[in-house]
Write an enzyme that holds these catalytic residues in place. Structure first.
Site, mmCIF file in Angstrom:
data_model
loop_
_atom_site.group_PDB
_atom_site.id
_atom_site.type_symbol
_atom_site.label_atom_id
_atom_site.label_comp_id
_atom_site.label_asym_id
_atom_site.label_seq_id
_atom_site.Cartn_x
_atom_site.Cartn_y
_atom_site.Cartn_z
ATOM 1 N N ASP A 389 -3.605 40.064 42.019
ATOM 2 C CA ASP A 389 -3.615 39.127 41.095
ATOM 3 C C ASP A 389 -2.487 39.511 40.065
ATOM 4 O OD1 ASP A 389 -4.481 37.912 42.930
ATOM 5 O OD2 ASP A 389 -6.474 37.535 42.172
HETATM 6 P P1 NAP Z 1 -7.635 41.818 42.979
HETATM 7 O O1 NAP Z 1 -6.352 40.874 42.488
HETATM 8 O O2 NAP Z 1 -8.157 41.559 43.588
HETATM 9 O O3 NAP Z 1 -6.354 43.158 44.239
HETATM 10 C C1 NAP Z 1 -6.778 43.349 45.232
HETATM 11 C C2 NAP Z 1 -5.666 44.984 46.117
HETATM 12 O O4 NAP Z 1 -6.637 45.811 45.907
HETATM 13 C C3 NAP Z 1 -6.608 43.921 46.162
HETATM 14 O O5 NAP Z 1 -5.107 43.244 47.348
HETATM 15 C C4 NAP Z 1 -6.415 45.514 48.226
HETATM 16 O O6 NAP Z 1 -5.828 45.010 49.299
HETATM 17 C C5 NAP Z 1 -6.716 46.396 47.104
HETATM 18 N N1 NAP Z 1 -7.597 46.869 47.504
HETATM 19 C C6 NAP Z 1 -8.462 47.247 48.206
HETATM 20 N N2 NAP Z 1 -9.207 48.320 48.518
HETATM 21 C C7 NAP Z 1 -8.005 49.006 47.610
HETATM 22 C C8 NAP Z 1 -8.110 50.635 48.363
HETATM 23 N N3 NAP Z 1 -9.399 51.231 48.845
HETATM 24 N N4 NAP Z 1 -7.341 51.356 48.164
HETATM 25 C C9 NAP Z 1 -6.015 50.572 47.935
HETATM 26 N N5 NAP Z 1 -6.121 49.705 47.904
HETATM 27 C C10 NAP Z 1 -7.199 48.918 47.704
HETATM 28 O O7 NAP Z 1 -7.558 43.511 42.281
HETATM 29 P P2 NAP Z 1 -6.532 42.980 40.596
HETATM 30 O O8 NAP Z 1 -5.138 43.099 40.867
HETATM 31 O O9 NAP Z 1 -7.363 43.660 39.657
HETATM 32 O O10 NAP Z 1 -7.452 41.569 40.073
HETATM 33 C C11 NAP Z 1 -8.210 40.935 39.608
HETATM 34 C C12 NAP Z 1 -8.627 39.868 40.049
HETATM 35 O O11 NAP Z 1 -9.956 39.875 40.091
HETATM 36 C C13 NAP Z 1 -8.355 38.525 39.549
HETATM 37 O O12 NAP Z 1 -8.118 37.674 40.029
HETATM 38 C C14 NAP Z 1 -9.016 38.466 38.752
HETATM 39 O O13 NAP Z 1 -8.612 36.740 37.856
HETATM 40 C C15 NAP Z 1 -10.555 38.318 39.366
HETATM 41 N N6 NAP Z 1 -11.712 39.080 39.351
HETATM 42 C C16 NAP Z 1 -11.895 39.835 37.746
HETATM 43 C C17 NAP Z 1 -12.663 39.774 36.860
HETATM 44 C C18 NAP Z 1 -13.230 40.827 35.819
HETATM 45 O O14 NAP Z 1 -14.145 39.867 34.552
HETATM 46 N N7 NAP Z 1 -12.430 41.253 35.476
HETATM 47 C C19 NAP Z 1 -14.022 39.251 38.265
HETATM 48 C C20 NAP Z 1 -14.101 38.758 38.547
HETATM 49 C C21 NAP Z 1 -12.794 38.163 39.219
HETATM 50 P P3 NAP Z 1 -5.460 45.878 50.796
HETATM 51 O O15 NAP Z 1 -6.922 45.077 51.173
HETATM 52 O O16 NAP Z 1 -3.971 45.368 51.119
HETATM 53 O O17 NAP Z 1 -5.752 47.165 50.194
#
Ligand code: NAP
Length: 465
Positions: A389
């Protein structure tokens, strides 16, 4: 004498709480901050035990034992589950404040002189905030933990906001009546509790899982305000100070997180973010280009500037040590390597900073999103490790996207993008990422730890590269 011991303990504990928050500002002093917070709490508890009027050793020993039984397993949760663990802690804080309020209300019935207008208002505030924090935090923890019977997606129905406000209004109206006639209208008190408990649940169900961290931070602030009110009820200055610190820091953190996502409070609380999106049919026909670790290692070796964008997948794979080795291999060759840190990458504020610090990546290589974005067009390779994201360009232009308006790291503007993830599955917001279909993007499919290990292997044995 006892008075001075207690007040002295509270003064020292308050100063330590303030310093603890101050030291939290910097990763270098964060450990000291935790130590100071623990010490402050210990001093506060010991100081309170000196109070002869409130000590019943049997009850206190029982409560300490229950606290240990619940608290120790809570400390074992993995880093990825810390947001929901924090929500559970807030739930306990809210419940404690609410129960103290209930106990005081019924104790005061025997001494009605204690019901001054100010104290009763504080008591009602404590009970409403405490109980709504309790159920609200449990709902938030359940959504983040993906508990089966709690829907992750926002649950909405007609006149939802109006009925929620009406429910809170009823709780407040009963509270006002109690301030007016606390003894005669005492039968209204259980209604205040029930309305507050119900409001906590109804406040959270229209909010999607992706907004839970912001909501948890806001609930933290409610728990803090409830503690302030409890401080006035019990005439305890330490509770007022610690509660105010808790309340204001929770609110500030929520504001910072809202800004990082370019969202308003109202949008987070009432925007039903994360509802299932209708996918465009055309997207399904697109294919992403693949790259092998050998090819990717060659590309990296030829670069002069590399930016690594870590995300939640790096945390899941626990790949930070391998990332450190990759960093060493690249910098050894004179390649400039920086880490682009998005404020909401991962699942909690500072998630990436904690993991990279654990792997001893120098702090000055961790660059905030706003500072790294202008450098992206001059970057030879951006290596996205388990982020999704936070690098999705739809946030910039697709008004129908649930993440529209969220600032992102401009990975698509680099000369080339290599993206490590296991599949084409979406990230937290549940939406496809157009970056992965872009001309200059190449996918490295696999677990982040395994793929980065392969890259390191290629580079370290790579005389032939
Ligand atoms: P993300 O959008 O959740 O994407 C994470 C990606 O990691 C997934 O598409 C997944 O794809 C991949 N993944 C998962 N396990 C993996 C592994 N073992 N090896 C390789 N890839 C792996 O993460 P982000 O880009 O860090 O964004 C964070 C999101 O979480 C935002 O939408 C944010 O608003 C939200 N959020 C943030 C917080 C905060 O405070 N930081 C808290 C809660 C939510 P695959 O399944 O294809 O591997």
């Amino acid at each position: 004498m006892t008075f001075w011991v207690i007040e002295g303990a509270y003064l020292v504990a308050s100063a330590l709480f303030v310093m603890s928050l101050y030291w939290m500002n910097d990763p270098k002093t964060a450990r000291r901050a935790v130590g100071a917070g623990v010490l402050a709490m210990a001093i506060a508890i010991v100081g309170t035990l000196f109070n002869p009027g409130i000590v019943n050793w049997g009850w206190i020993a029982g409560a300490v034992a229950v606290g240990f039984l619940l608290g120790v397993p809570l400390s074992w949760v993995p880093l990825t589950a810390v947001p929901q663990r924090t929500a559970v802690s807030h739930a306990f804080g809210g419940l404690a404040a609410g129960l103290v309020g209930v106990a005081e209300f019924y104790l005061w019935q025997a001494e009605p002189g204690r019901f001054t207008a100010f104290r009763t208002s504080a008591l009602v505030t404590e009970v409403i905030l405490g109980f709504l924090t309790f159920t609200g935090s449990l709902m938030a923890a359940g959504k983040l933990q993906e508990v089966k019977w709690i829907p992750q997606r926002p649950v909405t129905y007609p006149f939802q906001n109006q009925s929620n406000v009406a429910l809170l209004g009823l709780a407040v109206a009963c509270g006002v009546a109690l301030v007016w006639k606390p003894v005669e209208l005492a039968t209204l008190f259980p209604l205040v509790v029930v309305f507050a408990l119900a409001f906590g649940i109804l406040l959270i169900i229209p909010i999607g899982g992706a907004d839970m961290p912001t909501v948890i931070s806001l609930l933290n602030s409610y728990a803090g305000l409830s503690a302030v009110a409890m401080g006035f009820v019990l005439d305890n200055k330490l509770l007022v100070i610690a509660g105010a610190l808790d309340g204001s820091s929770g609110l500030i953190l929520s504001i910072i997180m809202c800004r990082a996502m370019n969202r308003s409070f109202a949008n987070v609380l009432f925007g039903a973010f994360g509802q299932v999106q209708q996918k465009a049919g055309a997207a399904e026909t697109r294919t992403a280009k693949r790259e092998t670790p050998e090819g990717a290692a060659q590309v990296l070796e030829m670069a002069s500037r590399v930016v690594i964008v870590p995300g939640y997948g790096m945390a899941v794979a626990q790949a930070q040590q391998r990332v450190r080795e990759l960093y060493d291999e690249l910098t050894k060759r004179g390649i400039e390597v920086k880490f682009a840190i998005h404020p909401v990458a991962g699942r909690m504020p500072g998630h990436m900073n904690v993991l990279l610090a654990e792997a001893d990546i120098p702090y000055d290589k961790l660059v905030e999103m706003d500072d790294i974005n202008p450098e992206m067009p001059q970057t030879d390779v951006v290596l996205v490790i388990g982020a999704n994201d936070v690098v999705n360009p739809a946030a910039r232009h697709d008004k129908s996207s649930p993440i529209f308006g969220m600032p992102i790291i401009d990975a698509d503007k680099a000369r080339m993008c290599l993206a490590i993830k296991r599949s084409m599955n979406p990230g937290f917001a549940g939406i496809e990422n157009e970056l992965y279909f872009a001309d200059r993007t190449y996918m490295l499919f696999g677990d982040a730890k395994a793929v980065v290990s392969d890259l390191v292997k290629q580079l370290s044995g790579g005389s032939g590269l």
